[in-house]
Write a protein that holds these residues in place. Structure first.
Motif, PDB file in Angstrom:
ATOM      1  N   SER A  97      92.666  36.513 103.228  1.00 23.27           N
ATOM      2  CA  SER A  97      93.851  36.262 102.400  1.00 23.27           C
ATOM      3  C   SER A  97      94.465  34.910 102.736  1.00 23.27           C
ATOM      4  CB  SER A  97      94.879  37.386 102.538  1.00 23.27           C
ATOM      5  OG  SER A  97      95.315  37.489 103.866  1.00 23.27           O
ATOM      6  N   GLY A  98      94.455  34.543 104.012  1.00 21.61           N
ATOM      7  CA  GLY A  98      94.967  33.218 104.405  1.00 21.61           C
ATOM      8  C   GLY A  98      94.193  32.107 103.732  1.00 21.61           C
ATOM      9  N   TYR A  99      92.881  32.244 103.732  1.00 18.18           N
ATOM     10  CA  TYR A  99      92.033  31.234 103.081  1.00 18.18           C
ATOM     11  C   TYR A  99      92.320  31.181 101.574  1.00 18.18           C
ATOM     12  CZ  TYR A  99      88.013  29.251 100.715  1.00 18.18           C
ATOM     13  OH  TYR A  99      87.233  28.522  99.862  1.00 18.18           O
ATOM     14  N   LEU A 100      92.328  32.339 100.918  1.00 20.59           N
ATOM     15  CA  LEU A 100      92.496  32.374  99.461  1.00 20.59           C
ATOM     16  C   LEU A 100      93.868  31.849  99.033  1.00 20.59           C
ATOM     17  CD1 LEU A 100      90.850  35.838  98.629  1.00 20.59           C
ATOM     18  CD2 LEU A 100      89.861  33.573  98.229  1.00 20.59           C
ATOM     19  N   LEU A 101      94.892  32.124  99.829  1.00 19.94           N
ATOM     20  CA  LEU A 101      96.252  31.720  99.452  1.00 19.94           C
ATOM     21  C   LEU A 101      96.556  30.264  99.798  1.00 19.94           C
ATOM     22  CD1 LEU A 101      98.267  34.883 100.548  1.00 19.94           C
ATOM     23  CD2 LEU A 101      97.857  34.104  98.199  1.00 19.94           C
ATOM     24  N   GLU A 102      95.963  29.765 100.871  1.00 22.09           N
ATOM     25  CA  GLU A 102      96.392  28.457 101.380  1.00 22.09           C
ATOM     26  C   GLU A 102      95.446  27.308 101.075  1.00 22.09           C
ATOM     27  OE1 GLU A 102      97.218  29.035 105.576  1.00 22.09           O
ATOM     28  OE2 GLU A 102      98.305  30.893 105.104  1.00 22.09           O
ATOM     29  N   ARG A 103      94.238  27.600 100.669  1.00 24.24           N
ATOM     30  CA  ARG A 103      93.252  26.524 100.498  1.00 24.24           C
ATOM     31  C   ARG A 103      93.463  25.827  99.155  1.00 24.24           C
ATOM     32  NH1 ARG A 103      90.170  23.598 104.102  1.00 24.24           N
ATOM     33  NH2 ARG A 103      88.040  23.302 103.351  1.00 24.24           N
ATOM     34  N   GLU A 125      91.598  46.092  92.722  1.00 28.73           N
ATOM     35  CA  GLU A 125      92.643  45.536  93.596  1.00 28.73           C
ATOM     36  C   GLU A 125      92.406  44.054  93.855  1.00 28.73           C
ATOM     37  OE1 GLU A 125      92.456  48.085  96.996  1.00 28.73           O
ATOM     38  OE2 GLU A 125      93.306  49.787  95.895  1.00 28.73           O
ATOM     39  N   MET A 126      91.155  43.690  94.081  1.00 28.03           N
ATOM     40  CA  MET A 126      90.832  42.287  94.345  1.00 28.03           C
ATOM     41  C   MET A 126      91.195  41.411  93.144  1.00 28.03           C
ATOM     42  SD  MET A 126      89.906  40.027  96.355  1.00 28.03           S
ATOM     43  CE  MET A 126      88.742  39.082  97.238  1.00 28.03           C
ATOM     44  N   ILE A 127      90.775  41.831  91.959  1.00 27.78           N
ATOM     45  CA  ILE A 127      91.038  41.022  90.762  1.00 27.78           C
ATOM     46  C   ILE A 127      92.538  40.997  90.446  1.00 27.78           C
ATOM     47  CG2 ILE A 127      90.659  40.958  88.251  1.00 27.78           C
ATOM     48  CD1 ILE A 127      87.723  41.302  88.824  1.00 27.78           C
ATOM     49  N   ASP A 128      93.204  42.131  90.598  1.00 27.79           N
ATOM     50  CA  ASP A 128      94.667  42.162  90.381  1.00 27.79           C
ATOM     51  C   ASP A 128      95.380  41.230  91.358  1.00 27.79           C
ATOM     52  OD1 ASP A 128      94.362  43.989  88.356  1.00 27.79           O
ATOM     53  OD2 ASP A 128      95.096  45.722  89.499  1.00 27.79           O
ATOM     54  N   TRP A 129      94.940  41.260  92.611  1.00 29.66           N
ATOM     55  CA  TRP A 129      95.553  40.416  93.650  1.00 29.66           C
ATOM     56  C   TRP A 129      95.365  38.931  93.319  1.00 29.66           C
ATOM     57  CZ3 TRP A 129      94.100  36.796  97.346  1.00 29.66           C
ATOM     58  CH2 TRP A 129      94.983  36.598  98.417  1.00 29.66           C
ATOM     59  N   LEU A 130      94.163  38.572  92.903  1.00 25.65           N
ATOM     60  CA  LEU A 130      93.896  37.170  92.531  1.00 25.65           C
ATOM     61  C   LEU A 130      94.763  36.756  91.337  1.00 25.65           C
ATOM     62  CD1 LEU A 130      90.003  37.201  92.904  1.00 25.65           C
ATOM     63  CD2 LEU A 130      91.602  35.951  94.376  1.00 25.65           C
ATOM     64  N   GLN A 131      94.860  37.634  90.336  1.00 19.21           N
ATOM     65  CA  GLN A 131      95.689  37.324  89.164  1.00 19.21           C
ATOM     66  C   GLN A 131      97.152  37.170  89.559  1.00 19.21           C
ATOM     67  OE1 GLN A 131      94.669  40.548  86.508  1.00 19.21           O
ATOM     68  NE2 GLN A 131      93.082  39.338  85.475  1.00 19.21           N
ATOM     69  N   HIS A 132      97.613  38.075  90.422  1.00 23.78           N
ATOM     70  CA  HIS A 132      99.008  38.037  90.877  1.00 23.78           C
ATOM     71  C   HIS A 132      99.333  36.696  91.539  1.00 23.78           C
ATOM     72  CE1 HIS A 132     102.829  39.415  92.532  1.00 23.78           C
ATOM     73  NE2 HIS A 132     102.434  38.977  93.706  1.00 23.78           N
ATOM     74  N   HIS A 133      98.361  36.143  92.263  1.00 21.04           N
ATOM     75  CA  HIS A 133      98.572  34.877  92.972  1.00 21.04           C
ATOM     76  C   HIS A 133      98.079  33.661  92.165  1.00 21.04           C
ATOM     77  CE1 HIS A 133     100.085  36.713  96.636  1.00 21.04           C
ATOM     78  NE2 HIS A 133      99.129  37.608  96.534  1.00 21.04           N
ATOM     79  N   ASN A 134      97.787  33.889  90.890  1.00 25.84           N
ATOM     80  CA  ASN A 134      97.326  32.801  90.001  1.00 25.84           C
ATOM     81  C   ASN A 134      96.107  32.062  90.531  1.00 25.84           C
ATOM     82  OD1 ASN A 134      99.406  33.130  88.005  1.00 25.84           O
ATOM     83  ND2 ASN A 134     100.820  32.247  89.500  1.00 25.84           N
ATOM     84  N   ILE A 135      95.187  32.818  91.114  1.00 30.19           N
ATOM     85  CA  ILE A 135      93.924  32.240  91.603  1.00 30.19           C
ATOM     86  C   ILE A 135      92.849  32.552  90.560  1.00 30.19           C
ATOM     87  CG2 ILE A 135      92.182  32.309  93.439  1.00 30.19           C
ATOM     88  CD1 ILE A 135      94.491  33.306  95.321  1.00 30.19           C
ATOM     89  N   PRO A 136      92.213  31.527  89.978  1.00 36.76           N
ATOM     90  CA  PRO A 136      91.192  31.785  88.952  1.00 36.76           C
ATOM     91  C   PRO A 136      90.050  32.626  89.511  1.00 36.76           C
ATOM     92  CG  PRO A 136      91.745  29.442  89.045  1.00 36.76           C
ATOM     93  CD  PRO A 136      92.384  30.093  90.236  1.00 36.76           C
ATOM     94  N   SER A 137      89.589  33.584  88.705  1.00 36.25           N
ATOM     95  CA  SER A 137      88.456  34.404  89.143  1.00 36.25           C
ATOM     96  C   SER A 137      87.444  34.543  88.016  1.00 36.25           C
ATOM     97  CB  SER A 137      88.933  35.795  89.593  1.00 36.25           C
ATOM     98  OG  SER A 137      89.504  36.502  88.518  1.00 36.25           O
ATOM     99  N   LEU A 138      86.205  34.799  88.403  1.00 38.62           N
ATOM    100  CA  LEU A 138      85.113  35.003  87.449  1.00 38.62           C
ATOM    101  C   LEU A 138      84.354  36.262  87.861  1.00 38.62           C
ATOM    102  CD1 LEU A 138      83.199  34.125  85.142  1.00 38.62           C
ATOM    103  CD2 LEU A 138      82.005  32.681  86.817  1.00 38.62           C
ATOM    104  N   PRO A 139      84.530  37.368  87.125  1.00 39.63           N
ATOM    105  CA  PRO A 139      83.771  38.576  87.456  1.00 39.63           C
ATOM    106  C   PRO A 139      82.293  38.415  87.084  1.00 39.63           C
ATOM    107  CG  PRO A 139      85.736  39.099  86.155  1.00 39.63           C
ATOM    108  CD  PRO A 139      85.515  37.625  86.072  1.00 39.63           C
ATOM    109  N   ILE A 140      81.428  38.826  88.004  1.00 43.62           N
ATOM    110  CA  ILE A 140      79.986  38.832  87.761  1.00 43.62           C
ATOM    111  C   ILE A 140      79.518  40.274  87.892  1.00 43.62           C
ATOM    112  CG2 ILE A 140      77.731  38.011  88.573  1.00 43.62           C
ATOM    113  CD1 ILE A 140      79.405  35.731  87.598  1.00 43.62           C
ATOM    114  N   TYR A 141      78.920  40.799  86.822  1.00 44.60           N
ATOM    115  CA  TYR A 141      78.377  42.168  86.873  1.00 44.60           C
ATOM    116  C   TYR A 141      76.911  42.061  87.281  1.00 44.60           C
ATOM    117  CZ  TYR A 141      82.470  43.148  83.875  1.00 44.60           C
ATOM    118  OH  TYR A 141      83.736  43.250  83.336  1.00 44.60           O
ATOM    119  N   THR A 142      76.632  42.436  88.510  1.00 43.88           N
ATOM    120  CA  THR A 142      75.299  42.200  89.064  1.00 43.88           C
ATOM    121  C   THR A 142      74.424  43.459  89.022  1.00 43.88           C
ATOM    122  OG1 THR A 142      74.143  41.107  90.883  1.00 43.88           O
ATOM    123  CG2 THR A 142      75.847  42.705  91.492  1.00 43.88           C
TER     124      THR A 142
END
Length: 196
Positions: A97-103, A125-142
């Motif tokens: 979380s430190g890396y994702l929020l501060e980098r 939870e991961m995707i909601d958390w990223l959205q909440h912190h305005n961190i762009p995400s790309l879901p990959i269905y593997t």
């Protein structure tokens, strides 16, 4: 962009040890054993740049790889794996979380989700958390190769609905067959300012 021109930079166990923020960074997140290492290896066309393991919880650091002076790829520890002790889990959480929020150079988090299953709470939870912190995400269905084309479509539609996203917002992927690999390379290249 030539993703095959990739080199391992460092395994980082503390936020004080992060490499110089020279390039945009793409982080790879996913539940333990979802096939994160296999996806990255396919992306860069290497057999074992990232070590794969059948033992969940193997990645315990932020592993940095450089794509020829253009991008850093960052392999994050898997989440949702219960069989590590609480102290280690909380250390991982602080690190991730430190890396994702501060980098500041973090451009996107690729969130890897198993196409064969209904959406897991940890993925939501991961995707909601990223959205909440305005961190762009790309879901990959593997693991798309494990399903027929018809079943791929149905499962993808169910995941899209659960995440409230459109088909254009995610990629179907198979490390085995290479399905979706070029599309993923093209998407990630845009973060370096380069097309394809």
């Amino acid at each position: 962009m030539n993703f095959a021109q990739v080199t391992f930079i460092d395994s980082v166990f503390s936020l004080q040890r992060l490499p110089e923020p020279l390039y945009p960074e793409i982080a790879f997140a996913g539940r333990s054993n979802v096939g994160k290492s296999s996806l990255i290896n396919r992306l860069v066309n290497r057999k074992n740049l990232v070590k794969t393991s059948s033992k969940p919880g193997k990645t315990r650091s932020l592993n940095f790889f450089e794509v020829k002076e253009q991008l850093y790829l960052v392999d994050l520890p898997g989440y949702g794996f219960a069989q590590v002790n609480k102290q280690m889990r909380s250390e991982w959480e602080v690190l991730i979380s430190g890396y994702l929020l501060e980098r500041e150079t973090l451009a996107c988090v690729v969130v890897i989700i198993d196409l064969r299953h209904a959406l897991k709470n940890t993925d939501r939870e991961m995707i909601d958390w990223l959205q909440h912190h305005n961190i762009p995400s790309l879901p990959i269905y593997t693991k798309a190769d494990k399903l027929s084309k018809n079943k791929q479509g149905k499962q993808a539609a169910a995941l899209d609905a659960a995440l409230n996203i459109a088909p254009a917002d995610r990629i179907l992927f198979s490390a085995q067959s290479g399905q979706g690999c070029r599309e993923l390379q093209d998407r990630l290249a845009t973060y370096s300012g380069e097309k394809g």
